[in-house]
Design a protein around this motif. Structure first.
Motif, PDB file in Angstrom:
ATOM      1  N   GLN A  39      29.916  -2.807  18.694  1.00 19.36           N
ATOM      2  CA  GLN A  39      30.601  -4.088  18.853  1.00 19.36           C
ATOM      3  C   GLN A  39      30.716  -4.747  17.488  1.00 19.36           C
ATOM      4  N   LYS A  43      35.043  -8.786  18.585  1.00 18.22           N
ATOM      5  CA  LYS A  43      35.663  -7.721  19.376  1.00 18.22           C
ATOM      6  C   LYS A  43      34.771  -7.332  20.544  1.00 18.22           C
ATOM      7  N   GLN A  44      35.380  -6.662  21.506  1.00 15.60           N
ATOM      8  CA  GLN A  44      34.619  -6.186  22.651  1.00 15.60           C
ATOM      9  C   GLN A  44      33.827  -4.931  22.297  1.00 15.60           C
TER      10      GLN A  44
END
Length: 121
Positions: A39, A43-44
């Motif tokens: 990660q 961001k995911q």
């Protein structure tokens, strides 16, 4: 209790290499698939690579040819060899393991606390 612990992160220049380790410990009955996720800030979390108990591997397109996941079943440990690192590989890397403990009927997912990988340009 079952624990999953990562190690091996750090700071490296672009083009360099790092090796991450992830060890599972505790009252483990079986371990199925294990894998690495990462990660980056803002961001995911995304999949990096996985490996099942038989050694079958799966990689994100972004790391194919640069990263190699491996597994030592005797040690309940997986590794991620990261070569040709790029600044965009900078992220917290998390280990995930599908584990059935000796006290549970079903397998569930365990996550480590994460290890920071920083690649400077």
């Amino acid at each position: 209790q079952v624990h999953v612990v990562e190690s091996g992160g750090g700071l490296v220049q672009a083009g360099g290499s790092l090796r991450l380790s992830c060890a599972a410990s505790g009252p483990i009955f079986t371990i199925n698939a294990m894998g690495w996720y990462r990660q980056a800030p803002g961001k995911q979390r995304e999949l990096v690579a996985t490996i099942n108990s038989g050694g079958r591997t799966n990689y994100a397109d972004s790391v194919k040819g640069r990263f190699t996941i491996s597994r030592d079943n005797a040690k309940n440990t997986i590794y991620l060899q990261m070569n040709s690192l790029k600044p965009e590989d900078t992220a917290i890397y998390y280990c995930n393991a599908g584990i059935r403990s000796r006290f549970e009927i079903y397998e569930r997912a365990y996550w480590g606390q994460g290890t920071q990988v920083t690649v400077s340009s």
